[in-house]
Enzyme design. Structure first.
Site, PDB file in Angstrom:
ATOM      1  CG  HIS A   1      -1.675   1.254   1.421  1.00  0.00           C
ATOM      2  ND1 HIS A   1      -2.869   1.501   0.776  1.00  0.00           N
ATOM      3  CD2 HIS A   1      -1.421   2.367   2.157  1.00  0.00           C
ATOM      4  CE1 HIS A   1      -3.302   2.710   1.115  1.00  0.00           C
ATOM      5  NE2 HIS A   1      -2.449   3.257   1.941  1.00  0.00           N
TER       6      HIS A   1
ATOM      7  N   PRO B   1      -9.514  -0.781  -0.168  1.00  0.00           N
ATOM      8  CG  PRO B   1     -11.287  -0.515  -1.647  1.00  0.00           C
ATOM      9  CD  PRO B   1     -10.464  -1.556  -0.957  1.00  0.00           C
TER      10      PRO B   1
ATOM     11  CE1 TYR C   1      -8.619   7.114   6.373  1.00  0.00           C
ATOM     12  CE2 TYR C   1      -9.165   7.727   4.114  1.00  0.00           C
ATOM     13  CZ  TYR C   1      -8.637   6.824   5.017  1.00  0.00           C
ATOM     14  OH  TYR C   1      -8.131   5.633   4.569  1.00  0.00           O
TER      15      TYR C   1
ATOM     16  CB  CYS D   1     -11.182  29.455  20.279  1.00  0.00           C
ATOM     17  SG  CYS D   1     -11.106  31.115  20.819  1.00  0.00           S
TER      18      CYS D   1
ATOM     19  NE  ARG E   1      -9.514  13.658   3.847  1.00  0.00           N
ATOM     20  CZ  ARG E   1      -9.352  14.136   2.646  1.00  0.00           C
ATOM     21  NH1 ARG E   1     -10.244  14.968   2.136  1.00  0.00           N
ATOM     22  NH2 ARG E   1      -8.312  13.780   1.920  1.00  0.00           N
TER      23      ARG E   1
HETATM   24  N1  LLP Z   1      -4.525   0.010   3.626  1.00  0.00           N
HETATM   25  C1  LLP Z   1      -3.583   0.557   4.408  1.00  0.00           C
HETATM   26  C2  LLP Z   1      -2.503  -0.275   4.907  1.00  0.00           C
HETATM   27  C3  LLP Z   1      -3.620   1.930   4.743  1.00  0.00           C
HETATM   28  O1  LLP Z   1      -2.669   2.474   5.496  1.00  0.00           O
HETATM   29  C4  LLP Z   1      -4.699   2.721   4.262  1.00  0.00           C
HETATM   30  C5  LLP Z   1      -4.815   4.139   4.624  1.00  0.00           C
HETATM   31  C6  LLP Z   1      -5.672   2.098   3.450  1.00  0.00           C
HETATM   32  C7  LLP Z   1      -5.554   0.734   3.143  1.00  0.00           C
HETATM   33  C8  LLP Z   1      -6.839   2.829   2.903  1.00  0.00           C
HETATM   34  O2  LLP Z   1      -6.453   3.850   2.076  1.00  0.00           O
HETATM   35  P1  LLP Z   1      -7.547   4.584   1.172  1.00  0.00           P
HETATM   36  O3  LLP Z   1      -8.095   3.576   0.204  1.00  0.00           O
HETATM   37  O4  LLP Z   1      -8.611   5.069   2.088  1.00  0.00           O
HETATM   38  O5  LLP Z   1      -6.836   5.687   0.512  1.00  0.00           O
HETATM   39  N2  LLP Z   1      -6.464  10.622   6.822  1.00  0.00           N
HETATM   40  C9  LLP Z   1      -6.022  10.663   5.441  1.00  0.00           C
HETATM   41  C10 LLP Z   1      -5.865   9.276   4.862  1.00  0.00           C
HETATM   42  C11 LLP Z   1      -4.945   8.383   5.665  1.00  0.00           C
HETATM   43  C12 LLP Z   1      -4.862   6.990   5.100  1.00  0.00           C
HETATM   44  C13 LLP Z   1      -4.174   6.040   6.004  1.00  0.00           C
HETATM   45  N3  LLP Z   1      -4.064   4.710   5.471  1.00  0.00           N
HETATM   46  C14 LLP Z   1      -7.015  11.511   4.627  1.00  0.00           C
HETATM   47  O6  LLP Z   1      -7.934  12.075   5.205  1.00  0.00           O
HETATM   48  O7  LLP Z   1      -6.861  11.650   3.409  1.00  0.00           O
END
Ligand code: LLP
Length: 422
Positions: free
Chosen positions: A193, A271, A378, A342, A309
């Protein structure tokens, strides 16, 4: 699916339920999730043998239960997420394993849980192989490999390369295989990933590294995971990702390995954002409209305590207005949207680095609602009680009906567990 995204500037309903009704019934700020969008996005990914939902994106029990009912398995990154998977009806075991624990460390609780319930582990550090092998020899494990490169929508979400703490460095695979032999565990899967919210080109680069790593491990491999990271279109006119093309690249890698090893290899995808983001809307109420020099501000009752975010990554979210009454046909003007906290950084229309940006939005009045869109991933999961703000309510809209799936926190909830020493 259309090829590019479009977002309305006025939003009157979510999944057939009026935004004004949702706001009146559940109060603001409230997260609303449209079940149909989650199901649609799961259906886009059916070509993969397993859709492993990364529940960190949105771990509300109802969402985790919904993806389970629609055939997905789940990824848990903490003991808490394993408990959530259980509470949402997942049972350990199965093929592919219903729950996988993916992390770079075990804390005591997570190690105890995976041992007790025989939960499959995706090891992101060589030490995890030893720590699991010592107490549970003979297990099948997956290794999460850092291929030496990565990419994300922000440097903070790039999980590959030598600046990242994630995964097992690709050049240390041989050392890991020796640890595996020492403990009599078996590497049945590989996982990569490289980052979250990345693009197709970077995601596709991983296939070659996966092939190479799998050949190094050998015939014990029965599954490979492409990880998560699929981007979504957050802006007007942004293109949707071509899933068919993405699957095609991975399928070719899988087939090469099947030919090499002479047995079936299962292909997983993991995902979070792709499944949950577009389903989610954060409804807030406009509580002040004010002018500061050249800038007009809408100040709403949701802040970065609810959706972090924009302040964390300068992330762009589509924004619409849901008029509480009166004319729906409103002229547009440029505004800045801020929250109640604030802290000056509490701005939803900011760019990376904290630069305040203006957004063209319909003219709105006090009491109108403002909807922050594509907020299902998120969003709530990264919320906090900063400024002693209770966490928002969460609502699921399904088949035209709304269901409260998490109560708004009460002021008692806010103080729970605190005490003043006598
Ligand atoms: N697998 C692993 C090992 C991961 O670390 C992550 C996300 C995913 C899958 C899922 O990724 P996605 O498909 O959702 O892109 N807070 C940040 C995103 C942090 C993602 C952390 N790991 C944001 O708001 O964009």
């Amino acid at each position: 699916m259309p090829t590019v995204a479009t977002f309305p500037s006025i939003r009157t309903e979510i999944g057939g339920v009026a935004v004004t009704e949702l706001a009146k019934q559940y109060g603001t700020p409230t997260y609303v999730y449209d079940a149909a969008k989650i199901i649609e996005r799961l259906n886009d990914l059916r070509a993969f043998d397993a859709i492993r939902y990364a529940q960190k994106a949105n771990s509300n029990l109802t969402v985790v239960d919904l993806v389970r009912q629609h055939g997905a398995v789940v990824d848990s990154v903490s003991a808490g997420e394993i408990h959530r998977a259980f509470a949402a009806g997942f049972k350990p075991g199965g093929e592919p394993p219903a729950i996988v624990y993916t992390a770079d460390i075990f804390d005591k609780d997570s190690l105890d849980l995976v041992v007790k319930h025989d939960i499959h582990v995706n090891c992101g550090s060589p030490n995890m192989i030893d720590q699991l092998g010592e107490v549970a020899p003979g297990r099948n494990i997956t290794l999460r490999i850092n291929p030496g490169f990565g990419h994300g929508h922000s440097q903070k979400t790039n999980t590959g390369g030598d600046q990242s703490k994630h995964g097992i460095w690709h050049e240390q695979l041989d050392d890991c295989l020796r640890r595996v032999d020492r403990h009599g565990v078996c590497v049945s899967g590989l996982h990569m990933h490289i980052g979250s919210g990345t693009d197709l080109e970077h995601l596709a680069q991983v296939c070659g590294s996966m092939e190479q790593a799998a050949l190094e491990v050998g015939r014990t491999i029965t599954s490979i995971s492409a990880g998560g990271g699929l981007p979504i279109a957050y802006k007007e006119d942004e293109s949707f990702i071509d899933i068919e093309q993405y699957f095609g690249l991975w399928d070719t890698t899988r087939k090469k390995l099947e030919e090499e090893f002479g047995h079936k290899i299962s292909l997983e995808i993991e995902p979070g954002r792709y499944i949950a983001a577009e389903s989610g809307y954060l409804i807030a109420e406009i509580r002040a409209v004010k002018t500061m020099g050249d800038n007009k501000f809408y100040v709403v009752d949701a802040g970065f305590n609810n959706l972090a975010r924009p302040i964390m990554y300068g992330s762009y979210h589509p924004i619409s207005i849901a008029p509480s009454s009166g004319e729906l046909d409103r002229p547009m003007h440029d505004v800045v949207v801020g929250g109640p906290l604030c802290e000056s950084g509490d701005i939803f229309t900011q760019e990376e680095g904290g630069f305040v940006a203006k957004r063209s939005l319909p003219v709105a009045n006090l009491g109108d609602y403002l909807v922050i869109e594509c907020a299902g991933a998120y969003g709530f999961v990264m919320s906090s009680n900063y400024n002693s703000k209770p966490m928002a309510a969460e609502v699921l809209v399904k088949d035209g009906a709304a269901h409260l799936v998490r109560e708004r926190q009460s002021y008692e909830d806010l103080l729970r567990g605190e005490s003043i020493p006598k």
